[in-house]
Design an enzyme around this catalytic site. Structure first.
Site, mmCIF file in Angstrom:
data_model
loop_
_atom_site.group_PDB
_atom_site.id
_atom_site.type_symbol
_atom_site.label_atom_id
_atom_site.label_comp_id
_atom_site.label_asym_id
_atom_site.label_seq_id
_atom_site.Cartn_x
_atom_site.Cartn_y
_atom_site.Cartn_z
ATOM 1 N N LYS A 252 46.797 39.800 37.919
ATOM 2 C CA LYS A 252 47.664 39.368 36.830
ATOM 3 C C LYS A 252 46.848 38.540 35.836
ATOM 4 O O LYS A 252 46.969 38.681 34.632
ATOM 5 C CB LYS A 252 48.801 38.530 37.420
ATOM 6 C CG LYS A 252 49.804 38.016 36.396
ATOM 7 C CD LYS A 252 50.645 39.132 35.819
ATOM 8 C CE LYS A 252 51.606 38.587 34.770
ATOM 9 N NZ LYS A 252 52.252 39.647 34.004
ATOM 10 N N ARG A 253 46.009 37.727 36.409
ATOM 11 C CA ARG A 253 45.171 36.828 35.623
ATOM 12 C C ARG A 253 44.321 37.597 34.595
ATOM 13 O O ARG A 253 44.046 37.157 33.508
ATOM 14 C CB ARG A 253 44.254 36.055 36.597
ATOM 15 C CG ARG A 253 43.296 35.082 35.960
ATOM 16 C CD ARG A 253 43.870 33.710 35.944
ATOM 17 N NE ARG A 253 43.847 33.053 34.666
ATOM 18 C CZ ARG A 253 42.855 33.007 33.753
ATOM 19 N NH1 ARG A 253 41.890 33.540 33.890
ATOM 20 N NH2 ARG A 253 42.861 32.394 32.634
#
Length: 484
Positions: A252-253
């Site tokens: 996600k980062r």
RNA sequence: GCCCGCAUCGUCUAGCGGUCAGGACCUCACCCUUUCAAGGUGGCAACCGGGGUUCGACUCCCCGUGCGGGUACCA
């Protein structure tokens, strides 16, 4: 094939992306393809990273994909609860057993000391691991705990080597000397993943631990816990990671989309599942498009690849288009409601035959259907009259079309088509060029849905009106050519 | 630094000692065609390097190299 009982154990620290879910899919397929069972368990042992909405999002994601679980949150089951923060007493009990047997010991070392120690080990080219200072002073440690000093419980990693036959990787062997005395209980009383996962997998009767590659290095720790507790270890299946285009683990980062975002973008659950299955697994045949049922029939853990796979968005697009085309008509009508919320079911039924072959994602329906559902303003960049079509022919074509529609309506569009084709040919204009006039008039753009189908859809009045408007626009542009 | 995993077209992959190294996506060309698509046909494109083992290596072994992962009181 004996029934496989497996689980998916996400932690509620964020939303699910393709990487997470691909592993869940493999676990689900392994269970379903062997008539086994699939358990969902929430691993919320890290209070610091807990994201409240994520738990609901995880369930929603799995439900949307129809990756149904036999036991877990919402459905319950004999080994519940299926949320780790609700099972704290179980972990405490097993931690006590480990202490009693000497397989674990308390440690009051300060974090600063540990950090310093690891730095020093790195400097000396040594493997990083706890130096067991507290192990040799357990009486003092007990006194310190008594007086309220924070402490953690550590696994006493036994000497020797650890090996297991990984279903996907084959034999993997570690020298225990390279493995740290893992913290099992944190100073806040919560277990770490390592303790909780072993206790739960055993208590829940998991036969195959299917998880991603990054867990390989901690498997020896888990094996040591199984042994210390006198339990038989499950089979381990470490599935390769899913990478992004820069060959990093999807996260996600780093901007990985969540599955729910793909849903909003108009991707079909079946297509997503098909695409994920192909990331690290292949049937061994030349079949590439699979329905959920076909996947269940063809899947086996033995055919899962051991090398990481880069996710290819083009492949997903292609598969999504393919699944849209083979989708049941009524199902497509229903699926389109989310993207065309203002339309009635009847409208969507008429639209589907026109849209079906032209969509990569369901969202494409919005732009495609726009000129049929509302006004069709011209694309500002449109060239009109189109290239290769002279103004006179353009005018003539429009005049004939208007006359046809007004005289005969839209009942015999094939006749109108022939009439217009004839007219274009008589003037030496290719039909493919000349018809662009009609596309622009009706759709506001030189390409799009089949123009006669579009006219039939919007009806006589609107068709005639748009044709007349185009005729006026032609005159306007002829009298005052656009600058540049 | 230490440990582990991985290595076939750009990408996903088939291959499991002897193949013209196959398929899909992407891409290009052509066909079909009222546009755009869809569909069809065809093209381009790969075994990381070096040693072994073997009559014979993409395939087995070793060493490099590269990439990834772990190295937390995160999972």
């Amino acid at each position: 094939m004996a029934p496989i009982r497996t689980r998916f154990a996400p932690s509620p620290t964020g939303f699910l992306h393709l990487g997470n879910v691909r592993t869940a899919l493999f676990a689900w397929l392994a269970a379903r393809s062997t008539g086994g069972s699939f358990v969902l368990r929430i691993e919320d042992t890290d209070q610091g990273r807990y994201v409240p909405e994520s738990e609901a999002a995880i369930l929603e994601t799995l439900q949307w994909l129809e990756l149904t679980w036999d036991e877990g949150p919402e459905v319950g089951g004999p080994q519940g609860p299926y949320i780790q923060s609700l099972r704290l007493d179980l972990y405490a009990e097993h931690a006590r057993r480990l202490v009693e047997s000497g397989a674990a010991y308390w440690c009051t070392c300060a974090p600063e000391r540990l950090t310093e120690m690891r730095l020093e080990q790195q400097r000396l080219h040594q493997p990083p691991r706890y130096d067991r200072r507290c192990l040799s002073r357990q009486d003092q440690v007990a006194a310190e705990r008594e007086s309220g000093m924070p402490a953690v419980l550590r696994l006493r990693m036994p000497a020797g080597t650890t090996e297991w036959d990984d279903v996907i990787h084959g034999l993997i062997r570690y020298d225990n000397a390279d493995i740290d005395d893992q913290v099992l209980l944190k100073s806040d009383g919560f277990p770490t993943y390592h303790l909780a996962v072993v206790v739960d997998d055993h208590l829940m009767g998991i036969s195959h631990v299917i998880r991603s590659d990054e867990w390989i290095p901690s498997t020896p720790k888990h094996l040591a816990i199984y042994a210390a507790l006198g339990w038989e270890a499950p089979r381990f299946c470490h599935a390769p990671n899913v990478l992004d285009e820069s060959r990093q683990k999807l996260s996600k980062r780093r901007g990985a989309r969540t599955v729910l975002e793909y849903a909003e973008l108009g991707y079909l659950p079946e297509a997503l599942i098909n695409a994920m299955a192909l990331l690290g697994w292949s049937s061994g045949t030349e079949q590439e498009v699979f329905s959920r049922e076909e996947l269940i029939a063809a899947f086996s853990l033995e055919r899962v690849q051991s090398s990481p796979a880069v996710f290819d968005a083009h492949r997903l697009d292609s598969l999504n288009g393919l699944h849209i085309r083979r989708m049941d008509g009524e199902a497509l009508v229903a699926a389109l409601e989310f993207h065309l919320p203002e339309t009635s079911i009847e409208t969507r039924r008429r639209l589907v035959p026109l849209l079906r072959e032209r969509m990569i994602t369901l969202r494409d329906a919005v732009a495609l259907a726009e000129p049929l559902l509302g006004p069709a303003p011209w694309d500002p960049d449109v060239v009109f009259p189109p290239r290769k079509v002279d103004p006179e022919t353009t005018g003539a074509l429009l005049d004939v079309a208007v006359a046809e529609v007004e005289a005969r309506g839209l009942d015999d569009l094939e006749a109108m088509r022939l009439r217009l084709t004839e007219l274009l040919e008589s003037r030496g204009v290719k039909a493919r060029d000349g018809f662009r006039v009609l596309y622009i008039a009706i759709l506001g753009h030189p390409s799009g849905l089949p123009v006669f189908d579009a006219m039939a859809f919007i009806g006589v009045e609107k068709s005639a009106e748009r044709l007349r408007m185009a005729r006026q626009e032609l005159d306007r542009r002829r009298s005052s050519p656009p600058a540049g």
